[in-house]
Structures are given as C-alpha cells and as structure tokens.
Design an enzyme around this catalytic site. Structure first.
Site, PDB file in Angstrom:
ATOM      1  N   ARG A 109      35.203  47.883  34.101  1.00 34.89           N
ATOM      2  CA  ARG A 109      33.886  47.659  33.498  1.00 34.89           C
ATOM      3  C   ARG A 109      32.922  47.027  34.496  1.00 34.89           C
ATOM      4  O   ARG A 109      31.714  47.226  34.404  1.00 34.89           O
ATOM      5  CB  ARG A 109      34.041  46.798  32.234  1.00 34.89           C
ATOM      6  CG  ARG A 109      34.628  45.452  32.487  1.00 34.89           C
ATOM      7  CD  ARG A 109      35.143  44.785  31.219  1.00 34.89           C
ATOM      8  NE  ARG A 109      36.427  45.322  30.773  1.00 34.89           N
ATOM      9  CZ  ARG A 109      37.053  44.961  29.653  1.00 34.89           C
ATOM     10  NH1 ARG A 109      36.505  44.063  28.849  1.00 34.89           N
ATOM     11  NH2 ARG A 109      38.207  45.490  29.323  1.00 34.89           N
TER      12      ARG A 109
ATOM     13  N   LYS B  76      49.167  42.572  37.377  1.00 39.54           N
ATOM     14  CA  LYS B  76      49.926  43.291  36.349  1.00 39.54           C
ATOM     15  C   LYS B  76      51.427  43.120  36.586  1.00 39.54           C
ATOM     16  O   LYS B  76      51.845  42.868  37.719  1.00 39.54           O
ATOM     17  CB  LYS B  76      49.602  44.793  36.429  1.00 39.54           C
ATOM     18  CG  LYS B  76      48.210  45.176  35.990  1.00 39.54           C
ATOM     19  CD  LYS B  76      47.998  46.682  36.149  1.00 39.54           C
ATOM     20  CE  LYS B  76      46.589  47.080  35.737  1.00 39.54           C
ATOM     21  NZ  LYS B  76      46.323  46.911  34.304  1.00 39.54           N
TER      22      LYS B  76
HETATM   23  N1  BES Z   1      43.130  50.345  34.376  1.00 35.58           N
HETATM   24  C1  BES Z   1      43.386  49.426  33.344  1.00 35.58           C
HETATM   25  C2  BES Z   1      43.527  50.088  31.972  1.00 35.58           C
HETATM   26  C3  BES Z   1      44.716  50.996  31.774  1.00 35.58           C
HETATM   27  C4  BES Z   1      45.846  50.502  31.160  1.00 35.58           C
HETATM   28  C5  BES Z   1      44.671  52.305  32.127  1.00 35.58           C
HETATM   29  C6  BES Z   1      46.916  51.329  30.927  1.00 35.58           C
HETATM   30  C7  BES Z   1      45.748  53.144  31.899  1.00 35.58           C
HETATM   31  C8  BES Z   1      46.869  52.654  31.289  1.00 35.58           C
HETATM   32  C9  BES Z   1      42.258  48.416  33.246  1.00 35.58           C
HETATM   33  O1  BES Z   1      41.642  48.095  34.430  1.00 35.58           O
HETATM   34  C10 BES Z   1      42.852  47.163  32.701  1.00 35.58           C
HETATM   35  O2  BES Z   1      43.662  46.597  33.369  1.00 35.58           O
HETATM   36  N2  BES Z   1      42.443  46.780  31.512  1.00 35.58           N
HETATM   37  C11 BES Z   1      42.944  45.600  30.892  1.00 35.58           C
HETATM   38  C12 BES Z   1      41.792  44.868  30.280  1.00 35.58           C
HETATM   39  C13 BES Z   1      42.154  43.502  29.773  1.00 35.58           C
HETATM   40  C14 BES Z   1      42.425  42.574  30.927  1.00 35.58           C
HETATM   41  C15 BES Z   1      41.025  42.985  28.939  1.00 35.58           C
HETATM   42  C16 BES Z   1      43.946  46.001  29.816  1.00 35.58           C
HETATM   43  O3  BES Z   1      43.698  46.997  29.125  1.00 35.58           O
HETATM   44  O4  BES Z   1      44.976  45.360  29.696  1.00 35.58           O
HETATM   45 MN    MN Z   2      42.643  46.560  35.442  1.00 42.82          MN
END
Ligand code: BES
Ligand code: MN
Ligand code: ZN
Length: 496
Positions: A350, A276
């Site tokens: 997931r 990230k």
């Molecule tokens: N933990 C994150 C989702 C999240 C994002 C929670 C912002 C709280 C605030 C999750 O593991 C994630 O990174 N999801 C990705 C999925 C994507 C790679 C398909 C996302 O939402 O960007």
């Molecule tokens: Mn994630």
C-alpha cells in the site's frame, strides 16, 4: 504455437489428432456421432451405453483410426459437462485439455472443433478456444537445464467450425490475450534475484519499444525529486534500487483522458523488519504479480491496437530487513504530502502504491484500476477463486465484475464503507499503514483510497488468485498471469 483459425475439411485431413467435445447426457449427441467416421460410431455408442463415457468434465475418450482409413489418426472426445452451465470458460478448458493431451502424446498438431454453445458467438468461442490453447502450451523452462531429448512442441492448433470471419477475429484476439498472460506468468515465475525492480524496468522498455509506447522510468534520484517518500522508504532496506515504471499507449484522440492501470511490483517481500515466517516465504517472489499483469496488459493493449489512451504504472521495490530498513514507528512523507506512521513494515504494498496512485492521479485519468497481491486477509475471505474488488465507483466495479465473469478471472466486491476508515487513524501522523486484524482487505483499500482523490478508482486484491497450484487445464503451478485477461477484457469493453 500457431493458431490456424479455420481448418477446412478437418474430418478428411490426415491430422495427428482431432478433438471433439460432448456435453453430458444419457445418450451420445447424434451430431457428434454423425460427424465421426463410421469406424468410430459404434465405439462411441458402446462407451456411452457401458457408462464409461457420458460427457462428464472429468472424462475423455481417445479413439485410434484403423490403418488404411482416411482422415485424422486419432479422435479425442472430451467431456464438456452440463450444457446449461457452459460458458466461455468451458471452451477455454476444453481447448486446453486438447492441447495438454496432444503434448502428452508428443504430437505436433491438432484440430479442435468448436462446441456449438448457445449464448456465445463464434467469435467469442474462437477467442476462448485460442486462449485455452495458447495458455495450455506455456511452460516456464528458462532456469532449467533442457531435457534430453527435447519434448515435441505442439506447433499448431487448428480451429474447426464456425463462421470464417468471426473465427478469424476471435482467434487473433485470444492469441494476443493469452500471449500477454503467458508473458505475465514468465515474469512472475522469475525469482527475486532475477526479476529485480531494474529488471522489470528493462522489460518495460522492451515492451514499450515493441508496442510503440512511451516509457518513463524513475530511479532513486527522480523518485527523490518527485517526493516519493513511501516508495523510497520501502526500498531503503535493500541494495536493489526502486523504480517507478510508466508505459503510455496512445491509441485514442490526443485530448482524450487515458485510463490508468497500476500494479504492485514488489519483487520480493520478506516483510522487512516485521519479518514474515520463513516457511513459504519463497512465494513472496510473486509479490510483483500485479505489476507483471499490468506490463502484460500493456503489451496486449498495444498488440490489439486498442483505440484508447492507456497508462500502465508499476511501482517496484524489494522489501528486506537491514540496518537501513524502515522501522515500525517511523513516520514517512508520501508524495501526496500525507504523513504515514509505519506500524508494520510488512504492509509495504500500500505504501508503494500510494505514491504511484498520487503520481498518476496528476494526469487526471478517466479511471484508475490497480491490482496488487495486497493482503493475506483477501485469501482468507475469498480463497483462490475470486479477487476482491473495492473502489469508489459502482459502475467501474460492475464493469470489472462483468469483465471478470467473461474472462474467467473473476472478482467479487467487498464494501468500502467509511466506518472502516477509522481503523487507520494515527495519533502521530495522518494515518497508519495498518488497521488491525478485522477486515484487513478493506482497510488496505481504504489506505489506497486516500491517495486517489476524486478519480473513479477500483482496486483488485489478487493475493489469492495470482499464483498457486495450477489446477485448471490451462494453468501450471506457479504464476497464473491473473488478472491480465480481466484487465484486457475490461479495456476492450470500454471500446464497444
Ligand atoms: N504481499 C503481502 C500479502 C500477501 C499475503 C500476498 C499472502 C500473497 C499471499 C503483503 O505485503 C502483506 O504482507 N500484507 C500483510 C498486511 C498486514 C501486515 C496488515 C498481511 O496480509 O499479512
Ligand atoms: Mn508485505
Ligand atoms: Zn507484499
């Protein structure tokens, strides 16, 4: 903070503060004025005619009782807003505002008169007030050097008005529910170096011991034996070992199918190799919010003594990049046997949920509800005022929506139409772990669905609602404990 359910003769007692509320209107409610000592009656009328206080939600009036007069030293009159829009949430916020004001004034004790709300029983009002008060009092101080001098804690919150038995019952439920939510908040706020998967497992042991629940903890070896390749893959880049935490409350008949709560316990989500951006990454300590809420709900279930069987399941891991981390393109074998092509290592929630869902599915629960900070797309779709709810059972979804409305932790449905499933099709494995940009919350839910089989199931995406700026009077910046209240309200509704 102690909750004193039925504070008698509040108007004549020497309380440091007694809080009243007034709905919005052109004239002060006669009942309010009549209930105040005569020294204050003219003041309230004057505040109203001058327009300075008309019962709006952003207004309040603090009245000091002159020396020598008997009764409460201060009256706090809180604007309650429009009466026809009032709900349990109104009472929750009023009680919280009263407690926060009492804190600011460094007073040890307050009384709170229940507003007489049509459509809400005394029990429901007392529950909401007690929730608001206990939630408002919570703070996260354990990592800070204590301030000198220590602030005066609000030791006791007295409920005024309503039928004695009903108020007593509601106050007790509210206290338990709010204590549970505060417990979730404390866990959420603990950073990744404190709240590791092993730490969550230890906490679960304590919760289990306190609540006479059975606790099962699976570590790396047991996870290997169980074939939980997805949970193991997510954790393989970190030196923190993964855990699968299972709590069991046996409040129902022996043969009765349990309901299962499953919560994402990702103690820090860097994204892994699909790392990230660094700005705001610290918030990913909250990626265990679903797991915290499930542990908290189980604590609440035990304290409420709910007459039902409940399973609480928290898969927990840390998602970091390293030379041993899972990589984009890797194909992993989940516990269910399905092979997953990992396109993006940041779609890790997931994966760990997939193994937890298939594990708990073997117990044949009557229903499964999972909650997870799963997708940024959910924040885009619904912002910070509702979780997304998706699932395979319309009755379950409706029940969750209703519990959400009552508890003040709302959720709103998104469709789980089969058309979206094709976005997860993989050329090399059974499915991919991401479905591209469109409808990210829905494709994430479709992924989970692959691992629940035929059991009625619903998923709450709490990415936008689990933490943030504490703009409500009963919240602080940081973890909100969401959806602890929603889960407990839903479980309680199944016993009615
Ligand atoms: N933990 C994150 C989702 C999240 C994002 C929670 C912002 C709280 C605030 C999750 O593991 C994630 O990174 N999801 C990705 C999925 C994507 C790679 C398909 C996302 O939402 O960007
Ligand atoms: Mn994630
Ligand atoms: Zn995550």
């Amino acid at each position: 903070m102690r909750i004193e359910p039925v504070l008698q003769d509040a108007e004549r007692r020497e309380l440091p503060l007694l809080a009243h509320s007034a709905f919005q209107g052109d004239a002060p409610p006669e009942e309010l004025v009549a209930g105040l000592p005569s020294v204050h009656q003219g003041t309230v009328r004057r505040a109203w005619t001058s327009g300075e206080f008309r019962g709006r939600e952003d207004q309040s009036l603090l009245l000091h009782t002159p020396e020598g007069e008997e009764g409460p030293e201060r009256f706090l009159i809180l604007g309650a807003g429009e009466e026809d829009k009032a709900s349990a949430e109104t009472v929750r916020r009023l009680a919280a505002r009263a407690v926060r004001r009492t804190q600011e004034l460094s007073l040890p004790f307050l009384g709170f008169r229940l507003p007489k709300l049509s459509g809400l029983s005394d029990e429901e009002q007392a529950q909401a007030a007690s929730e608001g008060a206990v939630l408002a009092e919570w703070r996260f101080l354990e990592l800070q050097t204590p301030k000198e001098p220590a602030p005066t804690p609000v030791e006791s919150f007295g409920l005024v008005g309503g039928g004695e038995e009903e108020v007593r019952r509601g106050a007790e439920v509210g206290r338990i529910v709010a204590d549970a939510e505060n417990f979730a908040r404390t866990l959420q706020n603990r950073p990744g170096n404190v709240a590791t998967p092993a730490h969550l497992a230890e906490i679960a042991q304590e919760v289990g011991a306190q609540g006479a629940m059975e606790v099962t903890i699976l570590g790396p070896k047991e996870l290997e034996e169980e074939g939980m390749g997805a949970l193991l893959a997510v954790s393989q880049g970190s030196t923190q070992e993964p855990r699968l935490i299972v709590l069991e409350h046996r409040g129902g008949d022996q043969g009765e199918a349990p309901v299962a709560l499953v919560g994402k316990g990702l103690t820090f989500d860097s994204g892994g190799i699909s790392i990230k951006p660094s700005s705001g990454m610290e918030d990913m300590k909250y990626d265990m919010s679903g797991g915290a809420a499930v542990l908290a709900a189980m604590k609440g279930v035990a304290e409420l003594g709910l007459p039902m069987n409940v399973l609480g399941v928290v898969p927990s891991a840390e998602n970091l990049p390293s030379g041993t981390a899972v990589k984009p393109g890797d194909v992993i074998r989940t516990r269910s046997g399905k092979a997953v092509e990992v396109i993006n290592t940041d779609a890790e929630g997931r994966l760990i949920l997939a193994d937890a869902l298939s594990y708990i599915g073997d117990r044949e629960p009557a229903a499964i509800v999972d909650c997870a900070t799963l997708t940024g797309a959910c924040v885009v779709a619904l912002g910070h005022h509702a979780a997304a709810v998706l699932g395979t059972d319309e009755d379950l979804i409706s029940a969750l929506r209703e519990a959400g409305d009552r508890s003040g932790e709302r959720c709103w449905p998104l469709p789980l139409w089969p058309e979206y499933r094709t976005q997860l099709d993989s050329k090399v494995a059974d499915l991919k772990n991401v479905g591209g940009r469109p409808a990210g919350t829905i494709t994430a839910a479709h992924f989970l669905r692959e691992f629940v089989g035929e059991i009625p199931w619903a998923h709450l995406d709490v990415a936008g609602t689990a933490y943030g700026e504490g703009k409500l009077p009963y919240r602080r910046d940081g973890g909100f404990g969401f959806p602890t209240r929603l889960l407990l309200e839903w479980l309680r509704s199944r016993t009615r």
